[in-house]
Design a protein around this motif. Structure first.
Motif, PDB file in Angstrom:
ATOM      1  N   GLY A   1     -41.820   6.130  10.689  1.00 50.97           N
ATOM      2  CA  GLY A   1     -43.048   5.537  10.171  1.00 50.97           C
ATOM      3  C   GLY A   1     -43.493   6.033   8.811  1.00 50.97           C
ATOM      4  N   LYS A   2     -42.839   7.058   8.258  1.00 55.15           N
ATOM      5  CA  LYS A   2     -43.204   7.578   6.934  1.00 55.15           C
ATOM      6  C   LYS A   2     -42.408   6.833   5.858  1.00 55.15           C
ATOM      7  CE  LYS A   2     -43.664  12.236   8.785  1.00 55.15           C
ATOM      8  NZ  LYS A   2     -43.029  13.539   8.814  1.00 55.15           N
ATOM      9  N   PRO A   3     -42.883   6.845   4.613  1.00 53.11           N
ATOM     10  CA  PRO A   3     -42.058   6.275   3.539  1.00 53.11           C
ATOM     11  C   PRO A   3     -40.766   7.080   3.419  1.00 53.11           C
ATOM     12  CG  PRO A   3     -44.261   6.835   2.744  1.00 53.11           C
ATOM     13  CD  PRO A   3     -44.156   7.332   4.140  1.00 53.11           C
ATOM     14  N   ILE A   4     -39.680   6.405   3.127  1.00 48.28           N
ATOM     15  CA  ILE A   4     -38.391   7.097   3.004  1.00 48.28           C
ATOM     16  C   ILE A   4     -37.813   6.796   1.632  1.00 48.28           C
ATOM     17  CG2 ILE A   4     -37.000   5.280   4.062  1.00 48.28           C
ATOM     18  CD1 ILE A   4     -35.575   7.788   5.489  1.00 48.28           C
ATOM     19  N   TYR A   5     -37.208   7.815   1.042  1.00 51.34           N
ATOM     20  CA  TYR A   5     -36.674   7.711  -0.314  1.00 51.34           C
ATOM     21  C   TYR A   5     -35.177   7.969  -0.297  1.00 51.34           C
ATOM     22  CZ  TYR A   5     -41.597   8.262  -1.359  1.00 51.34           C
ATOM     23  OH  TYR A   5     -42.951   8.105  -1.388  1.00 51.34           O
ATOM     24  N   GLY A   6     -34.502   7.328  -1.242  1.00 55.43           N
ATOM     25  CA  GLY A   6     -33.075   7.541  -1.414  1.00 55.43           C
ATOM     26  C   GLY A   6     -32.831   8.325  -2.687  1.00 55.43           C
ATOM     27  N   LEU A   7     -32.010   9.357  -2.599  1.00 51.84           N
ATOM     28  CA  LEU A   7     -31.630  10.157  -3.764  1.00 51.84           C
ATOM     29  C   LEU A   7     -30.170   9.827  -4.089  1.00 51.84           C
ATOM     30  CD1 LEU A   7     -33.076  13.617  -2.634  1.00 51.84           C
ATOM     31  CD2 LEU A   7     -34.194  11.891  -4.035  1.00 51.84           C
ATOM     32  N   GLU A   8     -29.949   9.208  -5.262  1.00 54.58           N
ATOM     33  CA  GLU A   8     -28.584   8.878  -5.662  1.00 54.58           C
ATOM     34  C   GLU A   8     -27.871  10.155  -6.059  1.00 54.58           C
ATOM     35  OE1 GLU A   8     -27.304   5.444  -8.060  1.00 54.58           O
ATOM     36  OE2 GLU A   8     -29.445   4.973  -8.018  1.00 54.58           O
TER      37      GLU A   8
END
Length: 182
Positions: A123-130
């Motif tokens: 339910g939290k925002p999720i980020y992608g790290l390239e």
């Protein structure tokens, strides 16, 4: 502090080493300017989620190569268990990407399905790290090889010596560490 250590599930560690995963997921972003290093800590599988984890193959390392080995059927001679160790490092160069279901090409590069990503996010925002510049160590490093800051300790007559603190427990999401010099 110019690097972070991040726990990454054993399956994802293997996908990163094989080149299947080029975007690392996180729900908490570090406060560092890019580029910076991310040290990949490979925890044990979670016995609450994987009730049969002790019977599954485990991740082993040998000469910078990661391999799933079922100890009951394959010889592990010369292979070192990679769980509870830092298996390698990657470099993060770009701004984080907030993931949405519409970013299919980015989601595909995580090596996970959208349902698995939602389960990780909770339910939290999720980020992608390239990630770039993947380096898998020939010999996995132990947690206590990393330093997490400096402390001053008295050494008598009002003098102080400065020592680097040793990391003793693995991080939950990530922790700031000093870059390794070797």
């Amino acid at each position: 502090m110019n690097a972070i250590m991040k726990p990454v599930a054993p399956q994802i560690c293997k996908k990163i080493a094989d080149g299947e995963c080029s975007v690392l997921l996180t729900t908490v972003l570090p406060k560092l300017e890019s580029p910076y290093k991310i040290y990949l800590y490979c925890p044990l599988p979670n016995p609450k989620k994987d009730w049969d984890w002790q019977y599954k193959p485990h991740l082993y390392s040998k000469g910078g190569q990661l391999k799933w080995i079922d100890g009951a059927f394959e010889s592990t001679f010369g292979w070192e268990l990679a769980h509870q160790k830092v298996i390698g490092e990657v470099t993060f160069d770009n701004a984080p990407i907030q993931l949405f279901e519409s970013f299919f090409p980015t989601i595909k590069r995580t090596g996970l399905s959208w349902d698995e990503i939602k389960m990780i996010a909770k339910g939290k925002p999720i980020y992608g790290l390239e990630i770039s510049n993947i380096k898998i160590y020939n010999r996995p490093k132990k947690i206590d090889e990393f330093r997490v800051g400096k402390i001053k300790l008295p050494c008598g007559y009002g003098n102080y010596n400065t020592y680097e603190k040793v990391l003793l427990t693995p991080p939950r999401h990530f922790c700031y560490v000093n870059e390794l010099t070797t």
